[in-house]
Design an enzyme around this catalytic site. Structure first.
Site, PDB file in Angstrom:
ATOM      1  N   ARG A  89      -5.485 -26.324  22.622  1.00  0.00           N
ATOM      2  CA  ARG A  89      -6.158 -25.148  22.091  1.00  0.00           C
ATOM      3  C   ARG A  89      -6.477 -24.136  23.179  1.00  0.00           C
ATOM      4  O   ARG A  89      -7.021 -23.070  22.877  1.00  0.00           O
ATOM      5  CB  ARG A  89      -7.466 -25.581  21.446  1.00  0.00           C
ATOM      6  CG  ARG A  89      -7.519 -25.445  19.920  1.00  0.00           C
ATOM      7  CD  ARG A  89      -8.869 -25.988  19.507  1.00  0.00           C
ATOM      8  NE  ARG A  89      -9.290 -25.639  18.190  1.00  0.00           N
ATOM      9  CZ  ARG A  89      -9.098 -26.383  17.097  1.00  0.00           C
ATOM     10  NH1 ARG A  89      -8.399 -27.489  17.154  1.00  0.00           N
ATOM     11  NH2 ARG A  89      -9.605 -26.007  15.953  1.00  0.00           N
ATOM     12  N   ARG A 128     -13.083 -25.381   1.229  1.00  0.00           N
ATOM     13  CA  ARG A 128     -13.111 -26.735   1.782  1.00  0.00           C
ATOM     14  C   ARG A 128     -14.555 -27.187   2.043  1.00  0.00           C
ATOM     15  O   ARG A 128     -14.896 -28.340   1.851  1.00  0.00           O
ATOM     16  CB  ARG A 128     -12.293 -26.784   3.075  1.00  0.00           C
ATOM     17  CG  ARG A 128     -12.177 -28.183   3.662  1.00  0.00           C
ATOM     18  CD  ARG A 128     -11.161 -28.246   4.799  1.00  0.00           C
ATOM     19  NE  ARG A 128     -11.697 -27.732   6.041  1.00  0.00           N
ATOM     20  CZ  ARG A 128     -10.993 -27.605   7.170  1.00  0.00           C
ATOM     21  NH1 ARG A 128      -9.711 -27.908   7.189  1.00  0.00           N
ATOM     22  NH2 ARG A 128     -11.559 -27.141   8.255  1.00  0.00           N
ATOM     23  N   ARG A 146     -15.100 -19.553  14.625  1.00  0.00           N
ATOM     24  CA  ARG A 146     -13.936 -20.401  14.940  1.00  0.00           C
ATOM     25  C   ARG A 146     -12.659 -19.583  14.990  1.00  0.00           C
ATOM     26  O   ARG A 146     -11.814 -19.776  15.871  1.00  0.00           O
ATOM     27  CB  ARG A 146     -13.815 -21.520  13.897  1.00  0.00           C
ATOM     28  CG  ARG A 146     -14.844 -22.620  14.136  1.00  0.00           C
ATOM     29  CD  ARG A 146     -15.134 -23.413  12.881  1.00  0.00           C
ATOM     30  NE  ARG A 146     -13.981 -24.082  12.351  1.00  0.00           N
ATOM     31  CZ  ARG A 146     -13.887 -24.487  11.088  1.00  0.00           C
ATOM     32  NH1 ARG A 146     -14.884 -24.269  10.231  1.00  0.00           N
ATOM     33  NH2 ARG A 146     -12.811 -25.111  10.680  1.00  0.00           N
TER      34      ARG A 146
END
Ligand code: ADP
Length: 191
Positions: A89, A128, A146
């Site tokens: 990442r 979700r 995020r």
């Protein structure tokens, strides 16, 4: 070995497609998100530290996730190949992964990058959050943080693999099966 990185922003479908890919190609699934959530569930020192960062929508320090991946690779000496999900990442993680794979005389075969519009990502993550029990899915500010981290630190990882011609873009919108079909075509092409 066949080593694949499934890349894309939060909510792009990496987890869903990973499950189908590991079944079809017998790869070992290594998800740093899952590894971290398991540390949290077991209330380890690492998990308790990581949770504070994750609940702000920020990235866990490189040395922590690199250590987890290094251990997981060592624990699977007979793997036919790995599917990396949510890792690397950052550019530092990408360089560390190349070194770890080099030690095993192998390398990344392909990076599949899922592309999904920002509004669709937010919709999916909010939805979700209604059922996942994930504390980082419960509010839009954390979700946006995020996605922001992804733009600031993670998109550079795709640039890193582009210099080695390893990146294939995949349209991440449509049905799960349509997207999986497209992914499999790309995998079969280079396997
Ligand atoms: P998503 O892709 O849906 O955001 P993940 O399950 O991959 O979810 O990750 C959840 C959180 O775990 C991230 O927001 C981050 O805080 C942490 N995390 C996961 N993988 C990494 C990584 N490779 N480096 C740093 N932090 C990570």
């Amino acid at each position: 070995m066949f080593n694949l990185i499934l890349f894309g922003p939060p909510g792009s479908g990496k987890g869903t497609q990973s499950e189908k890919l590991i079944a079809k190609y017998s790869l070992k699934h290594l998800s740093t998100g899952d590894l971290l959530r398991s540390e949290i569930a077991n209330q380890t020192a690492l998990g308790l530290e990581a949770k504070k960062v994750m609940d702000k929508g920020e990235l866990v320090p490189d040395e922590v996730v690199i250590g987890m991946i290094s251990t997981a690779i060592d624990q699977n000496p007979d793997a036919k190949g790995f599917l990396f999900d949510g890792f690397p990442r950052t550019s530092a993680q990408a360089e560390a992964l190349d070194k770890l794979l080099d030690l095993k005389n192998t390398s990344i075969s392909i990076m599949l990058a899922l592309e999904v519009s920002e509004q669709e990502l937010i919709n999916r993550l909010v939805k979700r959050g209604e059922t996942s029990g994930r504390s980082d899915d419960v509010n839009v500010d954390i979700i946006k943080a995020r996605i922001n981290e992804y733009h600031k630190k993670t998109t550079a990882v795709a640039d890193y693999y582009k210099q080695f011609d390893k990146v294939v873009l995949i349209k991440g919108e449509g049905t799960v099966d349509e997207i999986f079909h497209h992914i499999c075509q790309e995998v079969d092409n280079i396997m």
